[in-house]
Design a protein around this motif. Structure first.
Motif, short mmCIF file in Angstrom:
data_model
loop_
_atom_site.label_atom_id
_atom_site.label_comp_id
_atom_site.label_asym_id
_atom_site.label_seq_id
_atom_site.Cartn_x
_atom_site.Cartn_y
_atom_site.Cartn_z
N GLN A 2 0.80 -1.21 0.00
CA GLN A 2 0.00 0.00 0.00
C GLN A 2 0.85 1.27 0.00
N ASN A 3 1.92 1.32 0.80
CA ASN A 3 2.74 2.53 0.89
C ASN A 3 4.01 2.45 0.05
N ASN A 4 4.18 1.35 -0.65
CA ASN A 4 5.38 1.19 -1.46
C ASN A 4 5.29 2.02 -2.73
N ILE A 36 4.81 -3.05 -8.61
CA ILE A 36 4.94 -3.05 -10.07
C ILE A 36 3.59 -3.31 -10.74
N THR A 37 3.32 -2.52 -11.77
CA THR A 37 2.18 -2.78 -12.66
C THR A 37 2.76 -3.13 -14.02
N SER A 147 16.59 4.71 -7.55
CA SER A 147 15.89 5.82 -8.19
C SER A 147 14.38 5.72 -7.97
N ILE A 148 13.87 4.52 -7.88
CA ILE A 148 12.44 4.33 -7.63
C ILE A 148 12.13 4.64 -6.17
N ASN A 149 12.96 4.16 -5.29
CA ASN A 149 12.73 4.34 -3.86
C ASN A 149 13.25 5.69 -3.35
#
Length: 161
Positions: A2-4, A36-37, A147-149
């Motif tokens: 949920q918070n990722n 991930i989607t 970079s994502i986090n």
């Protein structure tokens, strides 16, 4: 999750091996806490594929759009063919219109004979992350993950003698 942080993976169905490589990348990112989607997991029969793509590119909750770049992706993007071509029509204006350029990242999955990654015209001048070589995959994967986090690992400084 949920918070990722949330990310969408855009790629071409170039070959079954490439699709497996992309799913491995998606799984590895998910194991590192990224929500991930990806079409293989989230797009179902009866869904509107174009609306799905538009939502993934424009949704402010999607922190990164990861474009997996190979020869087929570049060819389809430049020729505006298939799903990649449709996504390119959605992504290109978003990239050029955004002051903040952090949402989109190209991942080189294949390098040409000239030693350069295959990139569509709209991404030629942009910095990419090279995951095409198993010898540098782990280090460069960590760069993508950071970079994502948005939590880059601190650089270790050597102590002066």
């Amino acid at each position: 999750m949920q918070n990722n942080p949330k990310a969408f993976i855009s790629y071409s169905w170039s070959s079954s091996e490439h699709q497996e490589w992309v799913l491995k990348l998606a799984t590895e990112l998910r194991e590192n806490g990224v929500d991930i989607t990806i079409d293989k997991w989230d797009l179902r029969e009866g869904h509107d594929a174009i609306a799905f793509m538009e939502r993934m590119v424009t949704d402010p909750e999607i922190k990164k759009v990861i474009m997996v770049l190979d020869r087929t992706y570049a060819d389809k993007a430049d020729g505006r063919k298939g799903g990649v071509g449709t996504e390119t029509q959605i992504i290109s204006p978003e990239i050029y219109a955004r002051a903040d350029q952090d949402k989109f990242v190209g991942i080189a999955a294949e390098i040409g004979e000239d030693g350069k990654p295959f990139r569509p015209a709209f991404y030629k001048s942009r910095i990419y992350i090279d995951l095409s070589d198993p010898d540098i995959y782990a280090a460069n994967f960590d760069q993508l993950d950071a970079s994502i986090n948005a939590a880059r690992k601190p650089i270790e400084l050597s102590v002066s003698p």
